[in-house]
Scaffold this active site. Structure first.
Site, short mmCIF file in Angstrom:
data_model
loop_
_atom_site.label_atom_id
_atom_site.label_comp_id
_atom_site.label_asym_id
_atom_site.label_seq_id
_atom_site.Cartn_x
_atom_site.Cartn_y
_atom_site.Cartn_z
N SER A 156 0.83 -1.20 0.00
CA SER A 156 0.00 0.00 0.00
C SER A 156 0.87 1.26 0.00
O SER A 156 1.64 1.49 -0.93
CB SER A 156 -0.96 -0.05 1.18
OG SER A 156 -1.98 0.92 1.07
N ASP A 250 -10.18 -3.46 -5.46
CA ASP A 250 -9.36 -2.41 -4.86
C ASP A 250 -9.23 -1.28 -5.86
O ASP A 250 -8.82 -1.51 -7.00
CB ASP A 250 -7.98 -2.99 -4.52
CG ASP A 250 -7.03 -2.01 -3.85
OD1 ASP A 250 -7.35 -0.81 -3.77
OD2 ASP A 250 -5.94 -2.46 -3.41
N HIS A 280 -8.12 -4.81 -0.70
CA HIS A 280 -6.97 -4.10 -0.15
C HIS A 280 -6.75 -4.52 1.31
O HIS A 280 -7.68 -4.66 2.09
CB HIS A 280 -7.23 -2.59 -0.21
CG HIS A 280 -6.00 -1.77 0.00
ND1 HIS A 280 -5.12 -1.48 -1.01
CD2 HIS A 280 -5.50 -1.20 1.12
CE1 HIS A 280 -4.13 -0.76 -0.53
NE2 HIS A 280 -4.33 -0.58 0.76
#
Length: 313
Positions: A156, A250, A280
């Site tokens: 991320s 996502d 995610h």
């Protein structure tokens, strides 16, 4: 309207519901301190402990202005091929050494490599480019401290930092030997692709992304800043071999696809894989979701192979 009831299996829904019980979807409406407390509590709830072979040691990297906390993971008989520099996720405002402790320990056990987790500075106390500066300083430290090849890895927000460091160090005599980016946010075009199709995905929405971006930048327009958005770079030549793993459900998935294609178009080596039906943050569910467990295995394999200078695709 995306039908997540069809895309997401029962195991993943159970993970989403458990996550939401700790970290509700409206958490971005809380204060930063409250968000951090909620996030840390959630991460503790998913911590599965260390593999027996792994130990960890805390220390710091000294810079002219501050110290960067790090945590180094080792196995009883470490593989000497490479070391892994890991940058955690959390939207640039959450997380730290504890939030991704189990992931780093298991990555160490699976690859055999020494893994160094970096506790970079967070916004809003330290807006961009503080997190990037710390990530780059960590690489410079590792390049001086280790003779082994250095592999970058992050999920991320951490994937963003790993990529930004790769772009910044292409001319370095000890440039990274590879990078593994896990559902990274790379500053892609928000008017198309997964940003539209999965704008309201479970676990991460466009509203969340806009919130994190505004906090990270302090509301300053930084369009074109490749240390903030690696996809803004006009030059993708000479980047290290790259593996990008994204989640289908996502809004950031298109960033991984675009990034891999840009590297390949510039003559580099990249492999992009989208995990069907995953969301995610699924690494936290690697012990609960068979798809996430398999994906984490692929990530460990990619790290292991790239660290040896071999092809991961």
């Amino acid at each position: 309207m995306t039908d997540y009831e069809k895309l997401i299996d029962a195991e993943t829904w159970a993970f989403i519901e458990r996550t939401n019980s700790y970290y509700p979807p409206d958490t971005v409406d809380y204060t930063i301190d409250e968000q951090r407390e909620i996030y840390d509590r959630m991460c503790r709830a998913f911590h599965a402990g260390y593999p027996e072979s792994v130990t960890a040691e805390g220390s710091t990297i000294s810079t002219p202005t501050h110290a960067i906390p790090i945590r180094t993971y080792r196995t009883a008989a470490p593989e000497a091929s490479a070391m892994v520099l890991y940058f955690h996720g959390g939207g640039f405002i959450l997380g730290g050494l504890d939030s991704h402790d189990g992931i780093c320990a298991e990555l160490c056990a699976g690859s055999g490599y020494e893994v160094v987790s970096v506790d970079y500075r967070l916004a809003p106390e330290h807006i961009h480019p503080a997190s990037f500066d710390d990530a780059l300083a960590a690489f410079e430290w590792a390049a001086a401290a280790y003779k082994r090849p250095i592999l970058l890895c992050g999920d991320s927000a951490g994937g963003n930092l790993a990529a930004a460091v790769s772009h910044a160090t292409r001319g370095h005599k000890r440039h990274p030997v590879g990078q593994v980016l896990i559902y990274p946010g790379l500053g892609g075009d928000t008017s198309k692709g997964s940003y539209i199709t999965h704008a309201e995905a479970p676990m991460l929405t466009m509203r969340d992304l806009e919130f994190y971006k505004n906090i990270r930048t302090g509301g300053i327009d930084r369009t074109g800043d490749i240390t903030l958005a690696p996809l803004a770079d006009a030059d993708f030549a000479n980047l290290p071999p790259t593996v990008i793993v994204t989640a289908e459900c996502d809004p950031l998935s298109s960033d991984g696809e675009a990034y891999g294609r840009r590297i390949e178009a510039a003559g580099g080596k990249a492999w992009w894989h989208e995990e069907p039906g995953l969301v995610h943050g699924y690494l936290r569910g690697r012990h609960l979701i068979s798809r996430a467990r398999a994906s984490f295995g692929r990530i460990i394999e990619a790290v292991t192979v790239l660290g040896k200078g071999e092809r991961a695709w």
